[in-house]
Design an enzyme around this catalytic site. Structure first.
Site, short mmCIF file in Angstrom:
data_model
loop_
_atom_site.label_atom_id
_atom_site.label_comp_id
_atom_site.label_asym_id
_atom_site.label_seq_id
_atom_site.Cartn_x
_atom_site.Cartn_y
_atom_site.Cartn_z
N GLN A 156 0.68 -1.12 0.28
CA GLN A 156 0.42 -0.19 0.28
C GLN A 156 1.03 1.68 -0.06
O GLN A 156 1.76 1.67 0.89
CB GLN A 156 -0.70 -0.02 1.15
CG GLN A 156 -2.06 1.23 1.40
CD GLN A 156 -2.88 1.06 2.03
OE1 GLN A 156 -2.97 0.56 3.50
NE2 GLN A 156 -3.66 2.11 2.30
N SER A 157 0.37 2.39 -1.36
CA SER A 157 1.46 3.69 -0.44
C SER A 157 0.74 4.94 -0.35
O SER A 157 1.42 5.61 -0.76
CB SER A 157 1.92 2.92 -2.61
OG SER A 157 1.42 3.06 -3.70
N HIS A 199 -8.37 1.78 -1.27
CA HIS A 199 -9.22 2.18 -2.99
C HIS A 199 -8.74 1.23 -3.31
O HIS A 199 -8.13 -0.17 -2.92
CB HIS A 199 -7.74 2.93 -3.69
CG HIS A 199 -6.58 2.41 -3.50
ND1 HIS A 199 -5.59 3.48 -2.13
CD2 HIS A 199 -5.53 2.27 -4.14
CE1 HIS A 199 -4.48 3.48 -2.36
NE2 HIS A 199 -4.03 2.13 -4.02
N HIS A 220 -7.81 -1.36 -7.31
CA HIS A 220 -7.39 -1.40 -7.81
C HIS A 220 -8.00 -2.00 -9.18
O HIS A 220 -8.79 -3.42 -8.98
CB HIS A 220 -5.71 -1.60 -8.07
CG HIS A 220 -4.66 -0.86 -7.81
ND1 HIS A 220 -4.55 -0.08 -8.16
CD2 HIS A 220 -4.76 -0.77 -6.39
CE1 HIS A 220 -3.07 0.40 -7.81
NE2 HIS A 220 -3.67 0.28 -6.20
#
Length: 139
Positions: free
Chosen positions: A93-94, A99, A101
């Protein structure tokens, strides 16, 4: 405290290529897509990761993911699609705003395999881990 990038997009205060939205969720293309059509789906309210999201918001988010995924499939006709959520640094996770994808996939695309080669578990370890997990639901 500085507002996160996805919060500013969700509030309409930062530019993004938005492909879908409703009252509580939004879908847009990431700045560095993995493939054509790669789309992020977010709740407009900030939650750091999937495990912080309350059930009603999570239900709404997953309906949004299905809606956008169907739209991508109808528009692009991919051979398949990955639906990916990463929660926590170890899971890559960045951006710490939950969220999902949606990654349209075509046979032989540059994205490649997402799973490493399988390593079997010992049956005893599998049974012990399964029991540990089941106990979490009986509290």
């Amino acid at each position: 405290m500085q507002e996160c990038d996805f919060c500013t997009i969700g509030a309409g205060r930062a530019p993004a290529t938005i492909v879908w939205e409703d009252e509580g969720n939004m879908a847009f293309f990431p700045l560095r897509p993995a493939v054509v059509g790669h789309t992020l789906v977010i709740p407009k309210t900030h939650y750091g990761d999937l495990f912080e999201v309350p059930d009603p918001t999570l239900s709404s988010l997953m309906r949004a993911v299905a809606t956008v995924g169907r739209g991508l499939r109808a528009a692009l006709h991919p051979d398949g699609m990955n639906v990916i959520n990463s929660s926590g640094k170890a899971a890559s996770q960045s951006v710490y705003h939950v969220h999902v994808h949606l990654v349209p996939r075509w046979t032989g695309d540059r994205f490649g395999d997402i799973w490493p080669p399988s390593e079997p578990w010992a049956e005893k370890a599998k049974a012990e881990i399964a029991e540990r997990v089941r106990r979490q639901f009986n509290r």
